[in-house]
Design an enzyme around this catalytic site. Structure first.
Site, PDB file in Angstrom:
ATOM      1  CE  LYS A 134       1.825  35.387  -3.125  1.00 22.76           C
ATOM      2  NZ  LYS A 134       1.190  34.703  -4.284  1.00 22.76           N
TER       3      LYS A 134
ATOM      4  NE  ARG B 108      -3.069   0.791  -0.813  1.00 24.49           N
ATOM      5  CZ  ARG B 108      -3.384   1.019  -2.066  1.00 24.49           C
ATOM      6  NH1 ARG B 108      -3.055   2.168  -2.659  1.00 24.49           N
ATOM      7  NH2 ARG B 108      -3.991   0.090  -2.768  1.00 24.49           N
TER       8      ARG B 108
ATOM      9  CG  ASP C  82      -2.702  37.109  -8.536  1.00 26.93           C
ATOM     10  OD1 ASP C  82      -2.633  35.890  -8.771  1.00 26.93           O
ATOM     11  OD2 ASP C  82      -3.408  37.583  -7.631  1.00 26.93           O
TER      12      ASP C  82
ATOM     13  CE  LYS D 150      -1.424  28.376  -4.115  1.00 25.72           C
ATOM     14  NZ  LYS D 150      -2.478  28.883  -5.015  1.00 25.72           N
TER      15      LYS D 150
ATOM     16  CD  GLU E  28       0.542  38.480  -6.159  1.00 25.11           C
ATOM     17  OE1 GLU E  28      -0.694  38.436  -6.263  1.00 25.11           O
ATOM     18  OE2 GLU E  28       1.160  37.959  -5.209  1.00 25.11           O
TER      19      GLU E  28
END
Length: 269
Positions: free
Chosen positions: A139, A72, A198, A107, A174
């Site tokens: 950002k 597994r 963005d 992510k 960004e």
């Protein structure tokens, strides 16, 4: 241990039940090494190869107890990583004939980043920064409330400071608006290496590319934000250099992978 006699040996074959890009061979070897002492794994295809449904990716020979103990965990890794590689390949196919590279993001599943980014590479994608240490990404939350010119001045100072602190692969900023982009492109050459655009429409992205080509051709442009498979051709056609897709790692479906056992006959008396 209750079901399988200790001296039972077998051959197990790992097949892709759905066609896709195989990935996870080295991880499977490590799983077998830890869980199935004296077992031997063979690769019938390398990571990054596209296999048809039913094709054999790996096989394992050795004590059946160990193979079943590893089963597994091995399938979890191979299915997950092959799923990422397969989804990445689908995105890459949608950019054919353009300059746009498909990039991953941070992510990723905790503890799985390097493996998941390897799977993206196997699917033909490009790795973005690995963490917060190897590149600088300014950002929107870093420049909240600043007017475009103030933002550009803050970025210039921060980029210089960051480069003195440690070697960086790149500095990226960004931009949510074309006014912000215009201010960043006006900075001296070499201040910023890349701009993340963005949630812009294809029309806005095309305008951004024209602005970049005129003001600062060396700066790379990256499109990001809610990118789906159906959107990729139109985004790539705008002339951006990179398209980042968080879904490559956080939403890739597991590829259907199975392990079949062929038990060796018991020795005759």
């Amino acid at each position: 241990q209750a079901m399988i006699p200790a001296d039972t040996h077998a051959t197990a074959v790992v097949r892709l039940r759905s066609g896709g890009v195989a990935c996870g061979g080295a991880v499977a070897e490590e799983v077998i090494r830890q869980a199935a002492v004296d077992a031997r794994l063979s690769r019938h295809a390398e990571d990054g190869e596209r296999l048809e449904a039913g094709a054999t990716f790996l096989s394992v020979q050795g004590p059946l107890r160990g193979i079943l103990a590893a089963e597994r965990t091995l399938l979890n890794y191979v299915g997950h990583l092959s799923g990422i590689a397969t989804l990445t390949a689908r995105y890459v196919e949608r950019t054919a004939g353009t300059r746009a590279a498909i990039c991953d993001t941070r992510k990723t599943m905790p503890g799985m980043r390097m493996l998941e980014k390897w799977a993206v590479r196997c699917g033909g994608g490009t790795n973005h920064r690995i963490g917060l240490f190897d590149a600088m990404l300014v950002k929107d939350n870093h420049v909240a409330g600043l007017a475009p010119k103030e933002m550009a001045a803050r970025v210039a100072g921060a980029a210089s400071d960051a480069r003195m602190r440690s070697p960086l692969r790149f500095v990226e900023v960004e931009c949510d608006t074309l006014d912000q982009l215009r201010a960043i492109l006006a900075l001296p050459a070499g201040t910023v290496d890349m701009v993340l655009l963005d949630n812009m429409t294809p029309a806005q992205l095309a305008d951004a590319v024209r602005m970049r080509d005129s003001a600062a051709p060396a700066v790379l442009l990256e499109a990001s934000g809610g990118v789906h498979l159906d959107d990729v051709p139109a985004i790539a056609a705008t002339g951006v250099d990179r398209i980042s897709v968080g879904a490559l790692t956080h939403s890739a479906p597991c590829l259907d992978v199975g392990l079949d056992i062929d038990v060796a006959p018991a020795p005759t008396a």
